[in-house]
Enzyme design. Structure first.
Site, short mmCIF file in Angstrom:
data_model
loop_
_atom_site.label_atom_id
_atom_site.label_comp_id
_atom_site.label_asym_id
_atom_site.label_seq_id
_atom_site.Cartn_x
_atom_site.Cartn_y
_atom_site.Cartn_z
N LYS A 33 -12.55 8.77 -5.52
CA LYS A 33 -12.09 8.05 -4.32
C LYS A 33 -12.71 8.71 -3.10
O LYS A 33 -12.81 9.95 -3.05
CB LYS A 33 -10.57 8.15 -4.30
CG LYS A 33 -9.85 7.36 -3.23
CD LYS A 33 -8.33 7.48 -3.45
CE LYS A 33 -7.54 6.63 -2.50
NZ LYS A 33 -6.07 6.66 -2.80
N SER B 276 -0.48 4.94 -5.46
CA SER B 276 -1.89 4.58 -5.32
C SER B 276 -2.76 4.90 -6.53
O SER B 276 -3.92 4.50 -6.56
CB SER B 276 -2.49 5.24 -4.07
OG SER B 276 -1.99 4.61 -2.91
N SER C 22 -3.93 2.44 -3.36
CA SER C 22 -5.13 2.52 -2.55
C SER C 22 -6.36 3.01 -3.31
O SER C 22 -7.47 2.92 -2.80
CB SER C 22 -4.90 3.44 -1.34
OG SER C 22 -4.60 4.76 -1.76
#
Lengths: 62, 457
Positions: free
Chosen positions: B75, B175, B151
């Site tokens: 990420k 997330s 996310s």
């Protein structure tokens, strides 16, 4: 306790000024909408029964 | 999908070199990612050097590390040396490049893994859909009209599409677990404080967790083992020694499994309840029980997240509001206005509900709940409906994950075999604090029985 529905809007307008933000009407209206959702969440935790002496649990390790 | 274990075996026995594995990986990423939008940066030069180092070890007949030659991606809130850490935000584009890798990337590299790039996310991790207005939405590999979840949407979608066998993400309120559910992959949110966050862009210090995604439980456990260990640079890191799980993925005999009812059933639609039922039957769950403070824990997480996230970005929000993500900037500002007494109350509630949860673990070793209230919504949907009640999509999809991360329990998200033609749906396998081994063993049991599985789109 009876709540005044104007309170979140009044609070947000005052708090925005206190924090030094400057937003137009549309932006302020959106922030008020989100703060109203936060305020609804706050009512849940404010009514949650807790022992008087219960402590918060943030991490601080000097 | 070529999993971690397979890659390592092929490199060890000389079927493929690490360089050849990397070449295949790059070809797949370059062919599929333009439509999926998982990657925001590719680190191929670095990856070539890392793969060459693995091949040099093998050529010299040196011992190979456990993830030798395994491609992975992170990420884009993890620091990558020489790259700007975006955290999904245009306002970070002018920041200086990171001087060093995040601690968890360094640990993956030490284990022999090869970093191929950075992955898309909701701006500053504040969202559950990875509909990023600056870098585009990441599409769900199983249905390109639907969100990947967030996310850590790029992290889940990249594994689901078979672009890489391993990725890293973060989970403040769901997330890792939400995108794992929507994309149909395994994800691990360890106990709060288990893995250090050093060198990652913060969101909510009180709640931020990091963890891996994978296509199999064996791969997930291998990554988790490589990531563990103390790090004094993260004050919230519990500084525990490594407790390896890979060699012990069998479910302990006599394990006591309960299903979370109440809040967790009320906010689950038919597909979510079906997934829980399949997992519960396979794991011989005996009782449905209630975590009475679930709603309060979710509210506490909402308040703490708003306050800490808002405070973190307040100064830049006041100067650069228009450059922030339109989907979350007003929510961030609203969070920065939260009164201190609400935040303190939220932290007290958090502690109280944690104690309630510990009482459940006197009677049970593992708890099961759905990971998401619904399967992946359509891109652009502002609301979703569960059992006749509507919630805002970007803030509400964590309704079942927030209560658990609020109190820091370890969770493995496992993708349950969908009904014919159905979309992926995950369950949360929730352990007592520091019992990631139980969560992973339960996931492995579901995988072995065919109840949990990862399907290529």
């Amino acid at each position: 306790m009876e709540r005044n529905t104007d309170t979140p809007e009044s609070y947000v307008r005052a708090a925005l000024r206190l924090q030094g933000y400057r937003f137009d009407q549309a932006q302020t209206a959106e922030i008020i909408l989100h703060f109203s959702r936060i305020e609804a969440m706050a009512q849940i935790i404010l009514q949650y029964p807790l022992p008087f002496g219960s402590q918060a649990a943030p991490v601080f390790r000097p | 999908m070529t999993g971690t274990a397979s890659v390592v075996r092929q490199i060890r026995n000389g079927t493929h070199s690490a360089a050849a594995v990397l070449t295949q990986t790059k070809a797949r990423i370059d062919a599929l990612d333009p439509s999926l939008n998982c990657f925001t940066a590719k680190t191929y030069e670095r990856a070539s050097r890392e793969a060459a180092a693995v091949d040099a070890l093998r050529a010299a007949a040196q011992p190979l590390p456990p993830l030798a030659g395994v491609p992975f991606a992170v990420k884009n809130l993890f620091d990558i040396a020489g790259e700007v850490t975006l955290a999904g935000a245009r306002v970070n584009e002018s920041n200086a490049p990171a001087a060093a890798d995040a601690e968890l990337i360094a640990r993956m590299q030490k284990a022999g893994a090869v970093l191929v790039g950075a992955l898309n996310m909701d701006e500053h991790a504040y969202g559950f859909t990875t509909e990023n207005s600056h870098y585009g939405a990441t599409l769900n590999p199983h249905d390109h009209l639907r969100v990947a979840g967030g996310s850590s949407g790029g992290s889940a979608a990249a594994v689901a599409a078979g672009l890489v066998p391993l990725t890293l993400g973060s989970d403040t309120s769901g997330s890792i677990r939400v995108p794992a559910s929507f994309c149909g992959v395994f994800g691990l949110k360890p106990t709060y404080g288990r893995l250090p966050r050093s060198g990652s862009f913060p969101f909510v210090y009180s709640l931020d967790h990091l963890g891996p995604f994978a296509g199999t439980v064996t791969d997930l456990a291998a990554a988790y083992d490589a990531l563990q260990g103390p790090d004094p640079h993260d004050a919230a890191c519990a500084q525990r020694a490594v407790e390896p799980v890979s060699a012990a993925l069998a479910l302990p005999a006599g394990i006591r499994v309960g299903v979370l009812g109440g809040w967790f059933q009320d906010w689950a639609d038919d597909a979510a309840r079906r997934a829980v039922q399949l997992a519960a039957t396979a794991l011989s769950a005996t009782h449905t029980i209630e975590l009475k403070g679930a709603e309060a824990a979710r509210a506490a997480a909402f308040i703490i997240t708003g306050a800490e996230g808002g405070a973190l970005h307040r100064e830049r929000l006041s100067r650069q509001f228009d450059s922030f993500e339109p989907h979350s900037r007003a929510r961030l500002v609203a969070g920065s206005l939260i009164p201190a007494s609400w935040v303190v109350q939220a932290q007290r509630v958090r502690q109280q509900v944690y104690r309630e949860a510990l009482e459940l673990f006197d009677r049970f070793d593992l708890l099961i709940a759905a990971a998401t209230p619904v399967s992946a919504p359509l891109i652009g949907a502002d609301t979703f409906t569960v059992n006749g009640r509507s919630l805002p999509t970007r803030a509400g999809l964590g309704v079942l994950t927030q209560p658990i991360s609020c109190i820091g329990l370890p969770v493995c998200a496992a993708p349950i075999r969908p009904a014919s033609g159905g979309l992926p749906m995950g369950v949360q396998l929730i352990g007592a604090p520091w019992r990631e081994d139980v969560c992973l063993a339960a996931a492995r049991a579901l995988e072995r029985e065919g109840v949990a599985e990862v399907r290529l789109p």
